[in-house]
Design a protein around this motif. Sequence first.
Motif, PDB file in Angstrom:
ATOM      1  N   TYR A  82      22.111  47.627 -33.559  1.00  0.00           N
ATOM      2  CA  TYR A  82      22.528  46.254 -33.254  1.00  0.00           C
ATOM      3  C   TYR A  82      23.773  46.186 -32.378  1.00  0.00           C
ATOM      4  O   TYR A  82      24.088  45.147 -31.818  1.00  0.00           O
ATOM      5  CB  TYR A  82      22.815  45.474 -34.544  1.00  0.00           C
ATOM      6  N   ARG A 187      12.958  47.994 -27.302  1.00  0.00           N
ATOM      7  CA  ARG A 187      13.337  46.687 -27.856  1.00  0.00           C
ATOM      8  C   ARG A 187      12.059  45.890 -28.100  1.00  0.00           C
ATOM      9  O   ARG A 187      11.220  45.755 -27.203  1.00  0.00           O
ATOM     10  CB  ARG A 187      14.271  45.933 -26.909  1.00  0.00           C
ATOM     11  N   GLY A 191      12.530  40.267 -30.217  1.00  0.00           N
ATOM     12  CA  GLY A 191      13.344  40.877 -31.266  1.00  0.00           C
ATOM     13  C   GLY A 191      12.638  40.882 -32.613  1.00  0.00           C
ATOM     14  O   GLY A 191      13.281  41.027 -33.656  1.00  0.00           O
ATOM     15  N   GLN A 211      18.283  46.211 -30.952  1.00  0.00           N
ATOM     16  CA  GLN A 211      18.412  44.751 -30.887  1.00  0.00           C
ATOM     17  C   GLN A 211      19.642  44.418 -30.026  1.00  0.00           C
ATOM     18  O   GLN A 211      19.845  45.028 -28.996  1.00  0.00           O
ATOM     19  CB  GLN A 211      18.551  44.169 -32.298  1.00  0.00           C
ATOM     20  N   ASP A 215      23.765  37.409 -27.605  1.00  0.00           N
ATOM     21  CA  ASP A 215      22.702  36.874 -26.750  1.00  0.00           C
ATOM     22  C   ASP A 215      23.341  35.819 -25.851  1.00  0.00           C
ATOM     23  O   ASP A 215      23.886  34.835 -26.358  1.00  0.00           O
ATOM     24  CB  ASP A 215      21.628  36.249 -27.654  1.00  0.00           C
TER      25      ASP A 215
END
Length: 307
Positions: A82, A187, A191, A211, A215
């Motif tokens: 992440y 990826r 997601g 991930q 964003d």
Amino acid sequence: MVRLSTALVALALGAASTFASPLSSDSQDANLAVRRSEAFNNLSPGVRAYLETLDPRDYEIDIPDEAELQRRQVTKDNGVIYNCKKGRVAVTYDDGPYKYHELLNQKWSDAGQQVTFFVNGYNYDCAYDEPWVTYLRHSVAAGHLLASHSWSHPHLTQLTDAEIDEQVNLMETMLLKTVGVVPKYFRCPYGEYDANVISRLQNKHGLTVVQWSDDIGDADGVSAAKQRATYNSYTSGQRHLILNHETHKSASHTVADTAIARFKNQGIKSQTVHDCIGASGSPYKVKATPGKRDSTWTCAGTPSPSS
Ligand SMILES: [Zn+2]
């Protein structure tokens, strides 16, 4: 378990051994054999078939070292990435190759920084066609990282295991033939994943699922001003793994310019995902001499774009 011809195993192991460290004991020998076997079994049938046509000197298969295997052991079923390591930043672009791909290659190269492209095989266009092949080759030549975002951008959680495998296999074969790389990072489209998807991608295919921490919202209609503000909020020493879409004009133009200017001002340097997480070994499962265009360079007969 994949069944392999004896000749093909020998070929692959021969190629791999030229890059392995010298062995000093039988147990190291056995460990290396296990690692080689796992690395080879992780490759798609299309990749193995292509490698069989090459001189073993023309390709190298990455064999995970003990540290990498341990990392996967610890995080076997939920080792999704992440974020980067502390103080590191990785800018990533999804859904290409698209018409702004070359511009992003150039912008980030000119800034002396590397980004990661999570690309599709058949999304906005067929990646076997030009100019995409040339653009993707330029990415690798510039030190950017090519990673997989699936073949046709489906909802993986709605697919059968065989369909998930097909999404991986088609991508691996396409990128190996056209560019000479088999990605190690993946990826999921949207997601979206579940335990089965992660297990399939990470355990069967030896992929690391990535991930994001931030964003910028380009795909959700966030204004370019707000996207730029996200980058302008970053300061030196922070860690960020940032999701952008190369298919969005603002993300690929003014927002990228703002990111580069801000990073320069703050002494931040975007690294590839492989480098930002501090992974060892090659960022690709395989590196090889790319092929020459032939009738197999086509998206005909493959799953068509889902988004
Ligand atoms: Zn996507």
